[in-house]
Structure formats: C-alpha cells, structure tokens
Design a protein around this motif. Structure first.
Motif, PDB file in Angstrom:
ATOM      1  N   GLY A 230       0.738  -1.327   0.071  1.00 59.87           N
ATOM      2  CA  GLY A 230      -0.243  -0.118   0.032  1.00 59.87           C
ATOM      3  C   GLY A 230       0.787   1.227  -0.015  1.00 59.87           C
ATOM      4  N   TRP A 231       2.041   1.148   1.000  1.00 59.08           N
ATOM      5  CA  TRP A 231       2.836   2.438   0.898  1.00 59.08           C
ATOM      6  C   TRP A 231       3.639   2.460  -0.623  1.00 59.08           C
ATOM      7  CZ3 TRP A 231       2.905   6.581   3.658  1.00 59.08           C
ATOM      8  CH2 TRP A 231       2.424   6.731   4.958  1.00 59.08           C
ATOM      9  N   THR A 232       3.905   1.376  -0.983  1.00 55.30           N
ATOM     10  CA  THR A 232       4.529   1.599  -2.373  1.00 55.30           C
ATOM     11  C   THR A 232       3.488   2.305  -3.478  1.00 55.30           C
ATOM     12  OG1 THR A 232       5.619  -0.712  -2.120  1.00 55.30           O
ATOM     13  CG2 THR A 232       5.405   0.265  -4.341  1.00 55.30           C
ATOM     14  N   GLY A 233       2.062   2.009  -3.364  1.00 56.95           N
ATOM     15  CA  GLY A 233       1.243   2.589  -4.185  1.00 56.95           C
ATOM     16  C   GLY A 233       1.264   4.298  -3.941  1.00 56.95           C
ATOM     17  N   ARG A 234       0.868   4.478  -2.643  1.00 55.54           N
ATOM     18  CA  ARG A 234       1.155   5.837  -2.254  1.00 55.54           C
ATOM     19  C   ARG A 234       2.003   6.667  -2.737  1.00 55.54           C
ATOM     20  NH1 ARG A 234      -0.393   6.725   3.931  1.00 55.54           N
ATOM     21  NH2 ARG A 234      -0.450   8.875   2.967  1.00 55.54           N
ATOM     22  N   VAL A 235       3.502   6.312  -2.542  1.00 50.59           N
ATOM     23  CA  VAL A 235       4.501   6.980  -2.934  1.00 50.59           C
ATOM     24  C   VAL A 235       4.674   6.983  -4.530  1.00 50.59           C
ATOM     25  CG1 VAL A 235       7.016   6.950  -2.878  1.00 50.59           C
ATOM     26  CG2 VAL A 235       5.800   6.087  -0.904  1.00 50.59           C
ATOM     27  N   ARG A 236       4.464   6.210  -5.288  1.00 47.65           N
ATOM     28  CA  ARG A 236       4.159   6.015  -6.590  1.00 47.65           C
ATOM     29  C   ARG A 236       3.305   7.099  -7.177  1.00 47.65           C
ATOM     30  NH1 ARG A 236       3.070   1.380  -7.476  1.00 47.65           N
ATOM     31  NH2 ARG A 236       0.732   1.544  -7.716  1.00 47.65           N
ATOM     32  N   ASP A 237       2.063   7.179  -6.320  1.00 44.07           N
ATOM     33  CA  ASP A 237       1.113   8.196  -7.189  1.00 44.07           C
ATOM     34  C   ASP A 237       1.642   9.628  -6.618  1.00 44.07           C
ATOM     35  OD1 ASP A 237      -0.479   6.117  -7.833  1.00 44.07           O
ATOM     36  OD2 ASP A 237      -1.661   5.856  -6.188  1.00 44.07           O
ATOM     37  N   ASP A 238       2.452   9.719  -5.670  1.00 51.19           N
ATOM     38  CA  ASP A 238       2.745  10.762  -5.096  1.00 51.19           C
ATOM     39  C   ASP A 238       3.687  11.770  -6.166  1.00 51.19           C
ATOM     40  OD1 ASP A 238       2.836  13.198  -3.259  1.00 51.19           O
ATOM     41  OD2 ASP A 238       4.763  12.497  -2.999  1.00 51.19           O
ATOM     42  N   LEU A 239       4.828  10.690  -6.909  1.00 47.03           N
ATOM     43  CA  LEU A 239       5.674  11.188  -7.714  1.00 47.03           C
ATOM     44  C   LEU A 239       5.375  12.062  -8.706  1.00 47.03           C
ATOM     45  CD1 LEU A 239       8.153   8.060  -7.459  1.00 47.03           C
ATOM     46  CD2 LEU A 239       8.421  10.130  -6.460  1.00 47.03           C
ATOM     47  N   ASP A 240       6.143  12.757  -9.198  1.00 44.33           N
ATOM     48  CA  ASP A 240       5.917  13.558 -10.507  1.00 44.33           C
ATOM     49  C   ASP A 240       5.935  12.794 -11.639  1.00 44.33           C
ATOM     50  OD1 ASP A 240       5.488  16.173 -11.762  1.00 44.33           O
ATOM     51  OD2 ASP A 240       7.360  15.808 -12.562  1.00 44.33           O
ATOM     52  N   ARG A 241       5.205  13.109 -12.799  1.00 43.04           N
ATOM     53  CA  ARG A 241       5.205  12.375 -14.034  1.00 43.04           C
ATOM     54  C   ARG A 241       6.623  12.359 -14.558  1.00 43.04           C
ATOM     55  NH1 ARG A 241       1.374   8.566 -13.504  1.00 43.04           N
ATOM     56  NH2 ARG A 241      -0.355   9.714 -12.656  1.00 43.04           N
ATOM     57  N   ARG A 242       7.343  13.134 -14.491  1.00 40.89           N
ATOM     58  CA  ARG A 242       8.869  13.490 -15.105  1.00 40.89           C
ATOM     59  C   ARG A 242       9.749  12.757 -14.027  1.00 40.89           C
ATOM     60  NH1 ARG A 242       8.236  19.403 -16.897  1.00 40.89           N
ATOM     61  NH2 ARG A 242       7.315  19.244 -14.448  1.00 40.89           N
ATOM     62  N   ALA A 243       9.577  12.467 -12.863  1.00 41.56           N
ATOM     63  CA  ALA A 243      10.557  11.958 -12.046  1.00 41.56           C
ATOM     64  C   ALA A 243      11.287  10.872 -12.586  1.00 41.56           C
ATOM     65  CB  ALA A 243       9.927  11.744 -10.487  1.00 41.56           C
ATOM     66  N   ALA A 244      10.628   9.913 -13.160  1.00 40.34           N
ATOM     67  CA  ALA A 244      11.161   8.653 -13.736  1.00 40.34           C
ATOM     68  C   ALA A 244      12.144   9.010 -14.611  1.00 40.34           C
ATOM     69  CB  ALA A 244       9.996   7.749 -14.094  1.00 40.34           C
ATOM     70  N   TRP A 245      12.052   9.965 -15.648  1.00 44.46           N
ATOM     71  CA  TRP A 245      13.099  10.201 -16.327  1.00 44.46           C
ATOM     72  C   TRP A 245      14.170  11.034 -15.645  1.00 44.46           C
ATOM     73  CZ3 TRP A 245      12.384   8.110 -20.721  1.00 44.46           C
ATOM     74  CH2 TRP A 245      11.055   7.686 -21.319  1.00 44.46           C
ATOM     75  N   ARG A 246      13.927  11.903 -14.702  1.00 42.27           N
ATOM     76  CA  ARG A 246      14.948  12.308 -13.993  1.00 42.27           C
ATOM     77  C   ARG A 246      15.987  11.152 -13.546  1.00 42.27           C
ATOM     78  NH1 ARG A 246      10.822  15.743 -12.170  1.00 42.27           N
ATOM     79  NH2 ARG A 246      10.865  18.102 -13.385  1.00 42.27           N
ATOM     80  N   TRP A 247      15.073  10.162 -12.908  1.00 46.57           N
ATOM     81  CA  TRP A 247      16.096   9.250 -12.019  1.00 46.57           C
ATOM     82  C   TRP A 247      16.713   8.537 -13.232  1.00 46.57           C
ATOM     83  CZ3 TRP A 247      18.417   7.278  -8.298  1.00 46.57           C
ATOM     84  CH2 TRP A 247      18.746   6.039  -8.391  1.00 46.57           C
ATOM     85  N   VAL A 248      16.318   8.127 -14.525  1.00 44.16           N
ATOM     86  CA  VAL A 248      16.998   7.503 -15.478  1.00 44.16           C
ATOM     87  C   VAL A 248      18.233   8.369 -15.778  1.00 44.16           C
ATOM     88  CG1 VAL A 248      16.932   6.831 -18.034  1.00 44.16           C
ATOM     89  CG2 VAL A 248      14.987   6.404 -16.574  1.00 44.16           C
ATOM     90  N   TRP A 249      18.238   9.743 -15.967  1.00 45.13           N
ATOM     91  CA  TRP A 249      19.312  10.220 -16.157  1.00 45.13           C
ATOM     92  C   TRP A 249      20.216  10.327 -15.346  1.00 45.13           C
ATOM     93  CZ3 TRP A 249      21.403  11.895 -20.608  1.00 45.13           C
ATOM     94  CH2 TRP A 249      22.641  12.705 -20.687  1.00 45.13           C
ATOM     95  N   HIS A 250      19.790  10.549 -13.902  1.00 39.48           N
ATOM     96  CA  HIS A 250      20.958  10.667 -12.875  1.00 39.48           C
ATOM     97  C   HIS A 250      21.394   9.530 -12.318  1.00 39.48           C
ATOM     98  CE1 HIS A 250      20.657  15.073 -12.712  1.00 39.48           C
ATOM     99  NE2 HIS A 250      19.255  15.090 -12.755  1.00 39.48           N
ATOM    100  N   GLY A 251      20.484   8.532 -12.436  1.00 34.89           N
ATOM    101  CA  GLY A 251      20.992   7.168 -11.507  1.00 34.89           C
ATOM    102  C   GLY A 251      20.978   6.021 -12.457  1.00 34.89           C
ATOM    103  N   GLN A 252      20.493   6.045 -13.765  1.00 34.14           N
ATOM    104  CA  GLN A 252      20.528   4.828 -14.484  1.00 34.14           C
ATOM    105  C   GLN A 252      21.020   5.066 -15.908  1.00 34.14           C
ATOM    106  OE1 GLN A 252      19.913   1.841 -13.725  1.00 34.14           O
ATOM    107  NE2 GLN A 252      19.105   2.021 -11.676  1.00 34.14           N
ATOM    108  N   ARG A 253      22.034   5.869 -16.077  1.00 33.12           N
ATOM    109  CA  ARG A 253      22.536   6.172 -17.321  1.00 33.12           C
ATOM    110  C   ARG A 253      23.327   4.862 -18.006  1.00 33.12           C
ATOM    111  NH1 ARG A 253      25.834  12.121 -16.090  1.00 33.12           N
ATOM    112  NH2 ARG A 253      24.066  13.018 -15.535  1.00 33.12           N
ATOM    113  N   ARG A 254      24.148   4.190 -17.292  1.00 31.64           N
ATOM    114  CA  ARG A 254      24.694   3.009 -17.709  1.00 31.64           C
ATOM    115  C   ARG A 254      23.730   2.008 -18.128  1.00 31.64           C
ATOM    116  NH1 ARG A 254      30.141   2.410 -13.876  1.00 31.64           N
ATOM    117  NH2 ARG A 254      31.057   4.507 -14.481  1.00 31.64           N
ATOM    118  N   ALA A 255      22.642   1.737 -17.243  1.00 37.45           N
ATOM    119  CA  ALA A 255      21.571   0.718 -17.430  1.00 37.45           C
ATOM    120  C   ALA A 255      20.831   1.098 -18.643  1.00 37.45           C
ATOM    121  CB  ALA A 255      21.029   0.264 -16.135  1.00 37.45           C
TER     122      ALA A 255
END
Length: 333
Positions: free
Chosen positions: A196-221
């Motif tokens: 349940g907390w996973t769903g709450r945190v996912r809904d609270d994140l900004d829509r562009r947050a995943a792309w920011r995370w890809v650029w800052h944390g998952q460049r190699r992957a």
C-alpha cells in the motif's frame, strides 16, 4: 556491404537484449524489494565484523592463495628436468617463488589489517549504529569517550550521500525526485502495508520524476544501451538503403519499426525506473528515520551516564538562643 549490415544487425540485437534485460531485472528486483522493505534493527557491530572478516578470509585469501600456488608451482617445476630435481642458475624460478611468497604474505597483511580495525570502525550504517547503541543501553552506562565516538559516527553518517543518484555529494536531494509521502511511512504503524505504501509513493511522484531518475541514476543501465541501439538502428537503415533505393518501402518500414521498437523500450524503461524510484524514496526515508532514532538513543545514553547529585538539605538556622539553649525552626518538607 552485406557483411557490415549483418554485423550491425547482430550488434543491435545484442544491445537491445542488454537493454531489455536491464529493464526486466530492475523492475523485478525493485518490485520484490518494495514488498520486503521493513523497519528492522540491523546486526550488532561484532556480528558484522565477524561475518565480514570470515568472508574476506575465505574469498580474498582463497583467490590470493590460488594465484600464489600457481606461481609457486611454475617456479618449482623449473627445478625438475627429466623427472629429476636439478639446480638451475636461472633467475626465473626464484622470481616466481618470490612472487608467490609476496602474494601470500601481502594478502595476509592486508586482510589482517582490515579485519583488526577498531570495533567502532565497522559501524557503517544507521542500522548497525542503532543496534550497537541499544545493546550499550541494555549493558548500562558507557564511558564518555565511547559516547563521543557514537556522536562522531552519527555525524559522519549524516554527511554521507544517503542514496546515490537521489542525493548529491553534499547530501541534498535532487529536485523533482523526492516524495514527501515516503517520510510518513517510518516508523511504521501496526497496520503497516508495504504494498500500500508503495502505491502511495508512486502516485505522489511527479510524472517526469522517472526520466530524471533515469538520467541521474541509470545512465549506464538505460541511457547508454538505448543510445547505442539508436545509433546502430540508424546505421542498419543506412546500410539497407544503400542496397535498395533510398525511398523504397522496405527502408521506410524498417525506419518505422526501429523507431516504434525503441519508443517502446523507452516506455518500459520509464516504468521500471518509476518502480525503482519508489524503492529509493522509501529507503531514503527509512535511513533518515533511523538516523533520528540513533540520535535519540545516544541522547538517552548520555542521560543514563549523567550523575545524580543528591538534593542539598535546607540549612537549619536557630531562631532564638538563650544561654546554651537554641530554638530551631522546623524545615519545610
């Protein structure tokens, strides 16, 4: 030209397989970790050191001894000629045996120095610090220098980047990637539901947050294989167009197919990055809460060590003196 096209297509397939595997592993592991994330107290520092020391001795020294044994075997074999041991004036076997000796002694010294560090040097996470201070509270008062060491360790843990990619080198959270809802999870209530907390945190994140995370944390992957795949796709389309007419329907179909395929991979990567970002936010909030708990435990340990001074009795002064007789006022109680 055909050979170059085949090599390019083969490299493109390998790159896209790399990207698909990265996305799948990230999504599966993050989803599983979100379900298993709990509020726990880590192992005591003695258990951490014993386990780490045993692992280092079994793994590192095992590899060092294997390499040293190979050098020693090669060096010793040079003294055998036709199944007979003979002396040789060559410096090579002596050099090989010396390398074997240096490897064994040097590896033992490194592991011994690392394993014999002070006990408090093994406290590298808030979970271990919490377990250590709790055990100290159960044992009773501690020397002042021990409590000062705990304070220094806590300050060092606060200065470190808590989660790489989410926080900068100076400990600040990157904008647009933090969920305030995650901080409300810890310490958990009795009806704590990780899903349940996973769903709450996912809904609270900004829509562009995943792309920011890809650029800052998952460049190699994600970013690196996707970029290589796009370049290889363009190369394959160019080589195929060179074999056919540039405006042939086959070339156009290949361009559309490669484009849609990589857009689909981008979408999959954003979904996997969003699940991983939820996990990162929850872990970050958990570490922050553990640091607060550690600070409270160290404060309680200081209070336990504070000496209790008896309350000074109120002085009793005579009210009236007649000869050797004195009249005293009864003290307040």
């Amino acid at each position: 030209m055909i050979v170059a096209l085949v090599i390019t297509v083969f490299a493109l397939v390998l790159t896209d397989l790399w990207l698909v595997m990265s996305v799948a592993v990230t999504a599966v592991l993050s989803r599983s970790a979100n379900r298993r994330l709990r509020w726990t107290t880590g192992d005591h520092v003695e258990d951490v050191r014993n386990r780490s020391s045993l692992f280092a001795q079994l793994s590192m020294m095992g590899m060092v001894n294997t390499v040293a044994g190979a050098f020693a075997g090669l060096g010793a074999s040079m003294y055998v000629v036709n199944s007979k041991v003979q002396f040789t004036w060559s410096i090579v076997p002596v050099f090989l045996l010396g390398i074997a000796l240096v490897l064994v002694q040097g590896g033992g010294l490194v592991v011994g120095y690392w394993a014999s560090r002070p006990l408090r040097a093994w406290i590298t996470s808030p979970f271990v610090l919490e377990a250590t201070v709790r055990k100290q509270l159960q044992a009773g008062p501690a020397p002042a220098e021990v409590i000062d060491d705990y304070d220094q360790i806590l300050a060092e843990l606060r200065r470190r980047p808590l989660v790489r990619g989410l926080t900068t080198s100076d400990g600040r959270v990157r904008p647009g990637m933090r969920s305030p809802v995650a901080e409300e999870e810890w310490p958990p209530a009795r009806d704590h539901d990780p899903v349940g907390w996973t769903g709450r945190v996912r809904d609270d994140l900004d829509r562009r947050a995943a792309w920011r995370w890809v650029w800052h944390g998952q460049r190699r992957a994600f970013v690196l294989p996707l970029g290589i795949g796009v370049v290889l796709s363009g190369t394959a389309i160019g080589l195929s167009a060179a074999q056919l007419n540039p405006g042939a329907p086959t070339t156009v179909a290949l361009a559309v197919a490669f484009g849609l395929w990589h857009v689909f991979l981008c979408w999959l990567g954003s979904k996997a990055a969003r699940v991983e970002l939820v996990l990162i936010n929850r872990q970050h909030a958990l570490v922050l809460a553990k640091l607060t708990v550690c600070a409270d435990l160290i404060k309680a340990l200081r209070e336990l060590n504070r000496p209790v001074h008896p309350v000074a009795a109120e002085p009793v002064l005579p009210v009236l003196s007649v000869g050797r007789w004195q009249l005293f006022r009864r003290p307040h109680r």
